[in-house]
Design an enzyme around this catalytic site. Sequence first.
Site, PDB file in Angstrom:
ATOM      1  CG  ASP A 187      45.930  34.100  70.474  1.00 35.21           C
ATOM      2  OD1 ASP A 187      45.600  34.347  71.649  1.00 35.21           O
ATOM      3  OD2 ASP A 187      45.633  33.040  69.901  1.00 35.21           O
ATOM      4  CG  ASP A 242      40.301  29.706  73.295  1.00 35.01           C
ATOM      5  OD1 ASP A 242      40.616  30.871  73.606  1.00 35.01           O
ATOM      6  OD2 ASP A 242      40.955  28.997  72.520  1.00 35.01           O
TER       7      ASP A 242
HETATM    8  C1  GAL Z   1      43.741  30.975  71.308  1.00 32.94           C
HETATM    9  C2  GAL Z   1      42.607  31.879  70.897  1.00 32.94           C
HETATM   10  C3  GAL Z   1      41.724  31.115  69.942  1.00 32.94           C
HETATM   11  C4  GAL Z   1      42.526  30.703  68.736  1.00 32.94           C
HETATM   12  C5  GAL Z   1      43.736  29.882  69.174  1.00 32.94           C
HETATM   13  C6  GAL Z   1      44.670  29.573  68.022  1.00 32.94           C
HETATM   14  O1  GAL Z   1      44.584  31.641  72.165  1.00 32.94           O
HETATM   15  O2  GAL Z   1      41.902  32.285  72.025  1.00 32.94           O
HETATM   16  O3  GAL Z   1      40.609  31.900  69.562  1.00 32.94           O
HETATM   17  O4  GAL Z   1      42.931  31.841  68.037  1.00 32.94           O
HETATM   18  O5  GAL Z   1      44.484  30.575  70.163  1.00 32.94           O
HETATM   19  O6  GAL Z   1      45.782  28.865  68.416  1.00 32.94           O
END
Ligand code: GAL
Length: 419
Positions: A187, A242
């Site tokens: 991430d 997301d």
């Molecule tokens: C976001 C990511 C998500 C999930 C989330 C967890 O940045 O795009 O898919 O992993 O963090 O905190």
Amino acid sequence: MALSPSSPSVMVLLYFVLSWTFLLGGNGNGVAVAGASRSTALRFAAEFDSVSSRRVLLNNGLALTPPMGWNSWNHFQCNLNENLIKETADAMVSSGLAALGYEYINLDDCWAELDRDSKGNLVAKASTFPSGIKALADYVHRKGLKLGIYSDAGIQTCSKKMPGSLGNEEQDAKTFASWGIDYLKYDNCENTGTSPKERYPKMTKALQQSGRPILFSLCEWGQEDPATWAVNVGNSWRTTSDIQDNWISMTTIADQNDKWASYAKPGGWNDPDMLEVGNGGMTTAEYRSHFSIWALAKAPLLIGCDIRSMDNITMKLLSNKEVIAVNQDKLGVQGKKVYKYGDLEVWAGPLSGKRVAVVLWNRGLWRANITASWSDIGLCSSTTVTARDLWQHSSQVVQHHLTAQVDSHDCKMFVLTPH
Ligand code: GAL
């Protein structure tokens, strides 16, 4: 333009409007979309009919077809624990999904303690993963599945509940390898402002030196157009922010991801985020569209619902072998939007064996007829094909064009096999 009538005259009219829009240069409502003019469409099947020339340089031998599996985030967010993961692995096998190719069981954010141990190692959260990650990997492997884990190219992950791996890439990659991890989602939170082009390759190298093949899934949300550089860095790269479990989010993301279609290859895939099928925020028709477009776009098929308690409709969508086969086709060319007439769209892409996958997608509010002309999907106009309807599981022989009536927010998906 929403077309509710299914009368033959409207259909014929639509067909001629579509055809003539093209012949006249396409300045009406119907448009050939980016990179998909009639002549390029005709070329793409031939151009891509060679798999070996399209391998990426990363060359870790992984993800030669898009990864398939499950991830904890969309349904559970931070509420994950080792029993949930074990039960999910059990359900993957007992439901029959594992046999269809869903192999990765992926932990997302919140699996670790906020603090590293005295030697600087990541530590599994004692309250939720008391047996540790190695024991969990062993369990998942015994089921014939693979275990994925999550970290972040920053100081902390997005939940701020566990550390990131920035500056600790080698140590963390070795830890993951020693636990038997098969997949890393990486991430982009708390990243100190350095470009992802600098931060992500450090983990690529660390994984390559870890002594274990680990699929590398970049999650920098498409911020620096990863399709243009990540092919040497990872096996997949998120192209968008997301996904949310609703129609607007899903359709927006599908379009954003489509822009990068030409960069996807065996070993490196555009990732429009994980599936929401089965989470309850969309209708069955909308989930069918979601799954069909993700499959056609060669997206990773990572289930995001609770597969321990999914209903029959969800199972039916996720387990459609013929749709999965399009996603996993060895040619590995991302299908894309090739024609648009208001809310009525044709998405298509070549498959191995000179076949063509087609999705007729009705994004409007009314039932409508949608037509795919051969010239828009890479076939010569005289070609006769068997059109296999992948959701109806029926076949018909057609020539020149394929027309089907499609309900609002629904799609029809076909594989065309030339005679
Ligand atoms: C976001 C990511 C998500 C999930 C989330 C967890 O940045 O795009 O898919 O992993 O963090 O905190």
